[in-house]
Scaffold this motif. Structure first.
Motif, PDB file in Angstrom:
ATOM      1  N   SER A   1       0.807  -1.223   0.000  1.00  0.00           N
ATOM      2  CA  SER A   1       0.000   0.000   0.000  1.00  0.00           C
ATOM      3  C   SER A   1       0.839   1.271   0.000  1.00  0.00           C
ATOM      4  O   SER A   1       0.352   2.333  -0.366  1.00  0.00           O
ATOM      5  N   VAL A   2       2.117   1.195   0.432  1.00  0.00           N
ATOM      6  CA  VAL A   2       2.931   2.419   0.405  1.00  0.00           C
ATOM      7  C   VAL A   2       3.959   2.443  -0.720  1.00  0.00           C
ATOM      8  O   VAL A   2       4.582   3.471  -0.976  1.00  0.00           O
ATOM      9  N   ALA A   3       4.182   1.292  -1.394  1.00  0.00           N
ATOM     10  CA  ALA A   3       5.170   1.257  -2.484  1.00  0.00           C
ATOM     11  C   ALA A   3       4.454   1.012  -3.817  1.00  0.00           C
ATOM     12  O   ALA A   3       4.157  -0.128  -4.143  1.00  0.00           O
ATOM     13  N   PRO A   4       4.149   2.099  -4.567  1.00  0.00           N
ATOM     14  CA  PRO A   4       3.375   1.933  -5.808  1.00  0.00           C
ATOM     15  C   PRO A   4       4.059   1.016  -6.824  1.00  0.00           C
ATOM     16  O   PRO A   4       3.375   0.281  -7.548  1.00  0.00           O
ATOM     17  N   ASP A   5       5.413   1.035  -6.860  1.00  0.00           N
ATOM     18  CA  ASP A   5       6.071   0.181  -7.870  1.00  0.00           C
ATOM     19  C   ASP A   5       5.897  -1.296  -7.552  1.00  0.00           C
ATOM     20  O   ASP A   5       5.797  -2.129  -8.451  1.00  0.00           O
ATOM     21  N   PHE A   6       5.842  -1.638  -6.264  1.00  0.00           N
ATOM     22  CA  PHE A   6       5.591  -3.021  -5.862  1.00  0.00           C
ATOM     23  C   PHE A   6       4.175  -3.425  -6.288  1.00  0.00           C
ATOM     24  O   PHE A   6       3.963  -4.471  -6.919  1.00  0.00           O
ATOM     25  N   PHE A   7       3.222  -2.545  -6.004  1.00  0.00           N
ATOM     26  CA  PHE A   7       1.830  -2.767  -6.402  1.00  0.00           C
ATOM     27  C   PHE A   7       1.728  -3.002  -7.909  1.00  0.00           C
ATOM     28  O   PHE A   7       1.120  -3.968  -8.376  1.00  0.00           O
ATOM     29  N   ASN A   8       2.405  -2.097  -8.677  1.00  0.00           N
ATOM     30  CA  ASN A   8       2.337  -2.217 -10.142  1.00  0.00           C
ATOM     31  C   ASN A   8       2.931  -3.520 -10.645  1.00  0.00           C
ATOM     32  O   ASN A   8       2.442  -4.114 -11.598  1.00  0.00           O
ATOM     33  N   GLU A   9       4.024  -3.935  -9.982  1.00  0.00           N
ATOM     34  CA  GLU A   9       4.681  -5.156 -10.457  1.00  0.00           C
ATOM     35  C   GLU A   9       3.777  -6.383 -10.251  1.00  0.00           C
ATOM     36  O   GLU A   9       3.720  -7.251 -11.120  1.00  0.00           O
ATOM     37  N   ILE A  10       3.081  -6.419  -9.128  1.00  0.00           N
ATOM     38  CA  ILE A  10       2.152  -7.540  -8.909  1.00  0.00           C
ATOM     39  C   ILE A  10       1.046  -7.490  -9.975  1.00  0.00           C
ATOM     40  O   ILE A  10       0.704  -8.507 -10.579  1.00  0.00           O
TER      41      ILE A  10
ATOM     42  N   MET B   1       1.814 -11.908  -4.306  1.00  0.00           N
ATOM     43  CA  MET B   1       2.432 -10.933  -3.407  1.00  0.00           C
ATOM     44  C   MET B   1       3.789 -11.394  -2.884  1.00  0.00           C
ATOM     45  O   MET B   1       4.793 -10.705  -3.043  1.00  0.00           O
ATOM     46  N   LEU B   2       3.822 -12.570  -2.278  1.00  0.00           N
ATOM     47  CA  LEU B   2       5.071 -13.022  -1.662  1.00  0.00           C
ATOM     48  C   LEU B   2       6.161 -13.350  -2.697  1.00  0.00           C
ATOM     49  O   LEU B   2       7.283 -12.867  -2.573  1.00  0.00           O
ATOM     50  N   PRO B   3       5.846 -14.133  -3.742  1.00  0.00           N
ATOM     51  CA  PRO B   3       6.895 -14.420  -4.735  1.00  0.00           C
ATOM     52  C   PRO B   3       7.456 -13.156  -5.393  1.00  0.00           C
ATOM     53  O   PRO B   3       8.676 -13.042  -5.573  1.00  0.00           O
ATOM     54  N   VAL B   4       6.595 -12.201  -5.724  1.00  0.00           N
ATOM     55  CA  VAL B   4       7.097 -10.966  -6.336  1.00  0.00           C
ATOM     56  C   VAL B   4       7.973 -10.216  -5.334  1.00  0.00           C
ATOM     57  O   VAL B   4       9.041  -9.701  -5.676  1.00  0.00           O
ATOM     58  N   PHE B   5       7.559 -10.200  -4.083  1.00  0.00           N
ATOM     59  CA  PHE B   5       8.357  -9.557  -3.032  1.00  0.00           C
ATOM     60  C   PHE B   5       9.753 -10.164  -2.959  1.00  0.00           C
ATOM     61  O   PHE B   5      10.760  -9.460  -2.909  1.00  0.00           O
ATOM     62  N   ILE B   6       9.802 -11.505  -2.968  1.00  0.00           N
ATOM     63  CA  ILE B   6      11.091 -12.199  -2.847  1.00  0.00           C
ATOM     64  C   ILE B   6      12.029 -11.800  -3.982  1.00  0.00           C
ATOM     65  O   ILE B   6      13.181 -11.428  -3.768  1.00  0.00           O
ATOM     66  N   ILE B   7      11.519 -11.875  -5.213  1.00  0.00           N
ATOM     67  CA  ILE B   7      12.355 -11.598  -6.376  1.00  0.00           C
ATOM     68  C   ILE B   7      12.747 -10.117  -6.427  1.00  0.00           C
ATOM     69  O   ILE B   7      13.869  -9.747  -6.773  1.00  0.00           O
ATOM     70  N   LYS B   8      11.834  -9.247  -6.061  1.00  0.00           N
ATOM     71  CA  LYS B   8      12.057  -7.812  -6.220  1.00  0.00           C
ATOM     72  C   LYS B   8      12.966  -7.247  -5.133  1.00  0.00           C
ATOM     73  O   LYS B   8      13.808  -6.398  -5.406  1.00  0.00           O
ATOM     74  N   TYR B   9      12.817  -7.693  -3.905  1.00  0.00           N
ATOM     75  CA  TYR B   9      13.480  -7.003  -2.803  1.00  0.00           C
ATOM     76  C   TYR B   9      14.631  -7.752  -2.143  1.00  0.00           C
ATOM     77  O   TYR B   9      15.489  -7.144  -1.538  1.00  0.00           O
ATOM     78  N   LEU B  10      14.640  -9.090  -2.222  1.00  0.00           N
ATOM     79  CA  LEU B  10      15.667  -9.803  -1.476  1.00  0.00           C
ATOM     80  C   LEU B  10      16.961  -9.864  -2.283  1.00  0.00           C
ATOM     81  O   LEU B  10      16.939  -9.923  -3.509  1.00  0.00           O
ATOM     82  N   PRO B  11      18.126  -9.840  -1.568  1.00  0.00           N
ATOM     83  CA  PRO B  11      19.412  -9.954  -2.273  1.00  0.00           C
ATOM     84  C   PRO B  11      19.615 -11.379  -2.796  1.00  0.00           C
ATOM     85  O   PRO B  11      19.015 -12.325  -2.282  1.00  0.00           O
ATOM     86  N   HIS B  12      20.476 -11.512  -3.816  1.00  0.00           N
ATOM     87  CA  HIS B  12      20.797 -12.851  -4.332  1.00  0.00           C
ATOM     88  C   HIS B  12      21.377 -13.685  -3.206  1.00  0.00           C
ATOM     89  O   HIS B  12      22.015 -13.171  -2.304  1.00  0.00           O
ATOM     90  N   GLY B  13      21.179 -14.969  -3.291  1.00  0.00           N
ATOM     91  CA  GLY B  13      21.579 -15.846  -2.186  1.00  0.00           C
ATOM     92  C   GLY B  13      20.355 -16.096  -1.326  1.00  0.00           C
ATOM     93  O   GLY B  13      19.909 -17.227  -1.186  1.00  0.00           O
ATOM     94  N   LEU B  14      19.779 -15.004  -0.816  1.00  0.00           N
ATOM     95  CA  LEU B  14      18.542 -15.177  -0.049  1.00  0.00           C
ATOM     96  C   LEU B  14      17.395 -15.569  -0.970  1.00  0.00           C
ATOM     97  O   LEU B  14      16.523 -16.347  -0.586  1.00  0.00           O
TER      98      LEU B  14
END
Lengths: 442, 102
Positions: free
Chosen positions: A297-306, A328-341
């Motif tokens: 709800s506060v990050a429009p680019d995250f919303f758009n990507e989903i 929501m969760l899979p897009v979050f993982i790919i978009k925000y987490l560093p490689h390795g994680l």
């Protein structure tokens, strides 16, 4: 995903194949289906939890809490009856079931009622569970396809073939220890997502008005009758008590874990651990869903990507609701987490699927062998028993894969009916067992 | 027993939302699915007892050396107390979640 993430996935797969090989010594039914009746409460309780936690818990439940219309923390009401059901199983179901020394729990039903009762329960279990598990694997594969751009065919095959190989080779011990490891990976993944989600939410300025109070409401007093009345506390307690008593005590996938215990004391510890640990785990993934939903709800680019991913891969859903909340969760993982994680989280998602699948194929084949081949006066020799058992693990594995491909995508009425039938069976199954234990007349 | 299972399953299917959707009939009954576990237990129990009361001459299958009874003492163990306390604990905690997270 980059090379680091892929290496983690490959390492994970190699480890599990190695584990199947490590546990390959299995002489008879007690070994192959009950882990030699030697297992302690710790791996068994983790296995019980991992079997129950599927992709639903990891992907759909957080989406329900954080993003789905009308959803929220009321998901937690599903957990209320668990401790009560554990007490019921501990006192009422376990003493007679464990003493009887059965492998397939449906064998007990025949001892008190008739062959037909045993076979009806057994067949409903086999058909419904095989189909449901296949559809579950498909659901994960299709979500991974959307975020990783890997064709779902490969994901289904990787998940199923690896799981079948280690379950086939290692039997119950491999399944239980595998589940235990998968549960730990899963939980680590949940903590990672919660931690990163919370930090990102703060970086984006936090929520100006805090979380939506409607999403935070857990306890409702509705009675669950009439349109829109759901998640009320009374139906959740009563219905949940019977559902969990039936699922954890009278369903082969779970009861087999109880029967694999060393003695009744181990079972008590296992049930106690399950009763106490489930709520914290569910609380963690619900809170994670709430936090990541807040971030949307506060990050429009995250919303758009989903929304964009939904549009590309699930056009029907996009036309209807604008977004598939399960992304929501899979897009979050790919978009925000560093490689390795990312790699670790992908392994976590695979674990969620594999832990349920491995227990399913092992129990399905236990039931098939016991209820169809080893029934009646003449018992199989150990050698023949092992041969049929291993063959039926492969058989059920193939059935699960086939049902993933055949029924996964279709919304066919047949599947819906089978699911409906199996979900209404929990109550009658529980009654059948309780009567079998305590009813004096025929 | 079979009669109990079958009747409970049939009634439950009629109540089930999914089945109403599949066959596109709206009976005007909206029951949250978790209730179906309760109706399943009640119906199969009642029917099984009723049928067995009317068929008096069925041979009883008993398992030799197998007698289980639940005694009051069985419930007086520490696991039961811990689980009960935990049950109350999570109810109270959940009641206060809007305050804690809000």
């Amino acid at each position: 995903m980059n090379w680091l993430d892929y290496s983690i996935v490959i390492l994970y797969i190699a480890f599990f194949l190695g584990m199947g090989f490590f546990f390959k010594e299995n002489k008879d039914s007690k070994d192959y289906f009950l882990g030699g009746k030697s297992m302690s409460w710790f791996p068994l309780s983790l296995s019980t939890m991992a079997t129950q936690l599927s992709a639903i818990s990891f992907i759909s439940a957080p989406a329900f809490v954080g993003l789905k219309l009308g959803g929220g923390m009321k998901w937690l009401t599903f957990e209320f009856a668990v401790p009560l059901a554990m007490i019921f199983i501990m006192i009422v179901i376990i003493p007679p079931l464990f003493k009887s020394g059965v492998v397939s729990i449906y064998e007990f039903v025949e001892k008190r009622f008739s062959v037909s009762t045993r076979l009806v329960l057994s067949i409903v279990f086999q058909i419904s569970r095989a189909l449901a598990t296949g559809v579950m694997v498909y659901a994960i594969a299709i979500i991974l396809q959307a975020v990783l751009d890997i064709d779902f065919v490969y994901t289904i095959l990787i998940i199923s073939v690896i799981t079948i190989v280690y379950s086939w080779q290692g039997g119950m011990k491999a399944v239980v220890w595998g589940d235990a490891i998968q549960m730990i990976i899963l939980f680590a993944g949940l903590i990672i997502c919660l931690y990163y989600g919370w930090n990102l939410l703060q970086e984006n300025g936090g929520l100006p008005n805090g979380f939506d109070p409607e999403r935070l409401q857990v306890i409702n007093y509705n009675l669950g009758i009439g349109e829109g009345n759901e998640y009320g506390i009374l139906p959740m307690l009563l219905g949940g008590l019977f559902l969990y008593a039936s699922y954890y005590g009278c369903d082969q996938t779970q009861a087999q874990r109880l029967l694999s215990a060393k003695n009744e004391k181990t079972i008590k510890q296992l049930l106690l651990a399950n009763g106490l640990l489930r709520f914290p785990v569910v609380l963690v993934y619900c809170t994670m869903g709430l936090v990541i939903g807040g971030l949307v709800s506060v990050a429009p680019d995250f919303f758009n990507e989903i929304a964009l991913t939904t549009q590309k891969y699930f056009p029907e859903e996009y036309a209807k609701t604008g977004m598939k909340v399960d992304l929501m969760l899979p897009v979050f993982i790919i978009k925000y987490l560093p490689h390795g994680l990312i790699g670790i989280l992908m392994v976590g998602i695979l674990s969620a699927a594999m832990s349920s699948l491995s227990s399913t194929v092992n129990s399905l084949s236990a039931v098939t062998v016991e209820d169809f081949f080893n029934r009646g006066k003449v018992k199989l020799t150990n050698k023949k028993y092992m041969l049929i058992s291993k063959a039926s693990v492969v058989f059920w594995g193939v059935v699960c894969i086939a049902s993933a491909f055949l029924f996964g995508g279709s919304k066919s009425a047949v599947i819906e009916i089978i699911n409906a039938v199996s979900s209404v069976f929990y109550g009658p199954v529980l009654v059948t067992f309780v009567l079998a234990f305590f009813f004096k007349k025929g | 027993m079979n009669a109990g299972i079958i009747s409970a399953v049939v009634v439950n299917l009629v109540l089930s939302k999914t089945m109403q959707q599949v066959f596109r009939v709206d009976l005007g009954i909206h029951v949250f699915w978790i209730w179906l576990n309760v109706t399943g237990v009640v119906i199969s129990l009642v029917v099984a007892y009723a049928v067995s009361a009317f068929t008096k001459h069925v041979e009883v299958k008993a398992i030799s050396n197998f007698n289980v009874k639940i005694k009051k003492e069985d419930f007086m163990i520490k696991e039961v107390y811990i689980l009960l306390a935990f049950f109350i604990g999570i109810l109270v905690f959940s009641y206060f979640i809007p305050v804690i997270f809000g």
